[in-house]
Scaffold this motif. Structure first.
Motif, PDB file in Angstrom:
ATOM      1  N   THR A  51       0.837  -1.200   0.000  1.00 54.78           N
ATOM      2  CA  THR A  51       0.000   0.000   0.000  1.00 54.78           C
ATOM      3  C   THR A  51       0.873   1.253   0.000  1.00 54.78           C
ATOM      4  O   THR A  51       0.486   2.297  -0.520  1.00 54.78           O
ATOM      5  CB  THR A  51      -0.913   0.035   1.224  1.00 54.78           C
ATOM      6  N   MET A  52       2.057   1.135   0.637  1.00 53.47           N
ATOM      7  CA  MET A  52       3.042   2.220   0.666  1.00 53.47           C
ATOM      8  C   MET A  52       2.418   3.533   1.139  1.00 53.47           C
ATOM      9  O   MET A  52       2.748   4.613   0.650  1.00 53.47           O
ATOM     10  CB  MET A  52       3.710   2.377  -0.703  1.00 53.47           C
ATOM     11  N   GLY A  53       1.543   3.415   2.102  1.00 48.44           N
ATOM     12  CA  GLY A  53       0.841   4.584   2.610  1.00 48.44           C
ATOM     13  C   GLY A  53       1.556   5.210   3.784  1.00 48.44           C
ATOM     14  O   GLY A  53       2.657   4.810   4.172  1.00 48.44           O
ATOM     15  N   PRO A  54       0.945   6.198   4.397  1.00 45.15           N
ATOM     16  CA  PRO A  54       1.549   6.881   5.543  1.00 45.15           C
ATOM     17  C   PRO A  54       1.500   6.006   6.790  1.00 45.15           C
ATOM     18  O   PRO A  54       0.573   5.212   6.975  1.00 45.15           O
ATOM     19  CB  PRO A  54       0.676   8.126   5.701  1.00 45.15           C
ATOM     20  N   GLY A  55       2.501   6.179   7.636  1.00 38.65           N
ATOM     21  CA  GLY A  55       2.490   5.491   8.925  1.00 38.65           C
ATOM     22  C   GLY A  55       2.941   4.051   8.825  1.00 38.65           C
ATOM     23  O   GLY A  55       2.708   3.369   7.824  1.00 38.65           O
ATOM     24  N   TYR A  56       3.598   3.606   9.890  1.00 40.42           N
ATOM     25  CA  TYR A  56       4.106   2.235   9.936  1.00 40.42           C
ATOM     26  C   TYR A  56       3.232   1.390  10.840  1.00 40.42           C
ATOM     27  O   TYR A  56       2.988   1.741  12.004  1.00 40.42           O
ATOM     28  CB  TYR A  56       5.545   2.213  10.453  1.00 40.42           C
ATOM     29  N   ALA A  57       2.763   0.259  10.313  1.00 43.41           N
ATOM     30  CA  ALA A  57       2.017  -0.716  11.101  1.00 43.41           C
ATOM     31  C   ALA A  57       2.710  -2.059  10.939  1.00 43.41           C
ATOM     32  O   ALA A  57       2.776  -2.593   9.829  1.00 43.41           O
ATOM     33  CB  ALA A  57       0.571  -0.807  10.615  1.00 43.41           C
ATOM     34  N   PRO A  58       3.269  -2.615  12.010  1.00 44.43           N
ATOM     35  CA  PRO A  58       4.043  -3.848  11.862  1.00 44.43           C
ATOM     36  C   PRO A  58       3.176  -5.036  11.461  1.00 44.43           C
ATOM     37  O   PRO A  58       2.023  -5.164  11.896  1.00 44.43           O
ATOM     38  CB  PRO A  58       4.658  -4.054  13.245  1.00 44.43           C
ATOM     39  N   ALA A  59       3.749  -5.894  10.623  1.00 43.94           N
ATOM     40  CA  ALA A  59       3.081  -7.130  10.235  1.00 43.94           C
ATOM     41  C   ALA A  59       2.973  -8.063  11.436  1.00 43.94           C
ATOM     42  O   ALA A  59       3.674  -7.894  12.448  1.00 43.94           O
ATOM     43  CB  ALA A  59       3.854  -7.808   9.110  1.00 43.94           C
TER      44      ALA A  59
END
Length: 415
Positions: free
Chosen positions: A276-284
């Motif tokens: 998605t390469m979107g804003p913000g980091y969400a860990p897998a």
């Protein structure tokens, strides 16, 4: 019946090779049947002949033929699938707990930082990081760096350089302030095997976590991370796993800890939705959260062949051969080198001896240089230590006999 030749006789070494159930595996390694004596498999393993073919096939077919499609077809999950194979074959780890990628140094940093951070979050008093004075330099340097970053104190365990960390020494430094213990399973200098299950249990009873460096044991000494109750582990793959120069390391995180740990180098490959390469980091979820950048796929190719070989031979048989080799090295050292004032700087007790033996003498640095010039390749570690690293599947008893004789000859020339 013919008399049994003395152990210093070449015929004794040849008899050991004839009786060796793993002897046929030696032919799988490039250069193993040549005249060069290789005592450095504990630093860089010999390549397998099949690996040269696999690398060519990878370039021509996987990379050259599939191109970018390779990511969708296999490469994206390769760090995790290869990690699971490592877990099954050499780590004693169930699936979903091991990933391949980054160097040993980077993975040690990631997991140590994640561990001290979660410990501080749980209990702000957990401000001490335990490490021993003879751990591998990278481990010590990282411990110092992380302590500086996070405002921690280091607790140093002073160890005997011919041995390693004992239960009594660890007990002396554990307490309510201990957050993380960073230890090597096999000491890089002496070859001493730490009591991993016992030391892990002690740390847990004190409320601490343990990060094991497996670099000098994986592929040579049987491991059982799940059975040990291990928290975290890291190891390189270019020694006994024969992955080649700079092949990527592996990291193990026990499944029970994965949701709580936040690794300190977030990257797109560890994101829950990387494309998605979107804003913000969400860990897998799972081990993918410990990945960062694009995985080094080419660097993972070689170790797959060695894992296949290790699985076929079996880790118990590999350990038995390793002990037979180091026993023979010690016997030759006693017969040939002790009269030349050489000291054994490794454990004699086989239950706490890994895959290499260190021989100590003030002239060993010069001896090592002379040996390299005649195609006998050990390595040297201060103070005065010549390491005889014996990779069980590629080293023969005859090769060991030849190399130890060369050490004797060069020492004698310097007297």
């Amino acid at each position: 019946m013919p008399a049994t030749p003395p152990l210093t006789d070449l015929r004794h070494a040849e008899a050991l090779d004839r009786a060796d159930p793993l002897a046929a595996y030696r032919a799988e390694f490039l250069g193993a049947e040549g005249p060069l004596v290789y005592f450095d498999g504990n630093s860089l393993g010999r390549p397998l002949a099949r690996t040269s073919r696999r690398l060519a096939e990878f370039v021509e077919q996987d990379w050259g033929g599939r191109l970018i499609r390779g990511w969708d077809e296999r490469w994206f999950d390769q760090p995790l699938t290869l990690g699971d194979a490592l877990g099954r074959v050499v780590l004693g780890a169930g699936p979903g707990q091991t990933a391949v990628g980054d160097s040993t140094t980077v993975l040690l940093y990631k997991l140590a930082r994640a561990a001290v951070d979660v410990q501080l979050a749980r209990d702000p008093r957990r401000t001490e990081l335990v490490v021993d004075t003879d751990n591998f330099p990278t481990d010590r340097y990282l411990a110092e760096g992380i302590a500086g970053e996070r405002g921690l104190s280091l607790r140093w365990i002073e160890v005997d350089r011919t041995a390693g960390v004992t239960a009594g020494q660890l007990a002396d430094v554990l307490g309510p302030a201990t957050g993380l213990v960073l230890l090597s399973h096999v000491a890089y200098r002496s070859g001493f095997i730490a009591d991993a299950p016992g030391l892990t249990r002690m740390a847990h009873e004190a409320g601490a976590m343990v990060l094991w460096d497996l670099s000098h044991s994986v592929g040579s000494v049987p491991l059982a991370l799940d059975d040990w109750g291990a928290d975290l582990a890291v190891g390189c793959t270019y020694k006994y796993l024969n992955g080649g120069p700079g092949s990527p390391a592996f990291g193990y995180v026990a499944a029970r800890l994965q949701p709580a740990l936040t690794q300190p180098i977030p990257g797109w490959m560890g994101h829950a939705e990387p494309f998605t390469m979107g804003p913000g980091y969400a860990p897998a979820a799972g081990m993918r959260r410990f990945l960062s950048g694009t995985p080094p796929i080419v660097g993972m190719v070689a170790m797959q062949d060695m894992l296949t070989l290790i699985e076929a031979a079996g880790m118990p048989a590999i350990r038995e051969k390793s002990l037979a080799l180091t026993d023979y090295a010690l016997a030759l050292a006693d017969a040939w080198l002790a009269p030349l004032d050489v000291e054994v700087a490794s454990p004699r007790d086989p239950s706490v001896r890994g895959g290499h033996v260190t021989l100590r003498h003030a002239a060993m640095q010069e001896v090592t240089s002379r040996l390299w010039a005649r195609d006998v390749i050990p390595d040297y570690r201060d103070p005065g230590g010549l390491r005889v690293g014996l990779s069980p599947l590629s080293t023969s008893f005859t090769e060991l006999w030849q190399g130890m004789g060369a050490v004797r000859d060069e020492l004698a020339r310097l007297r």
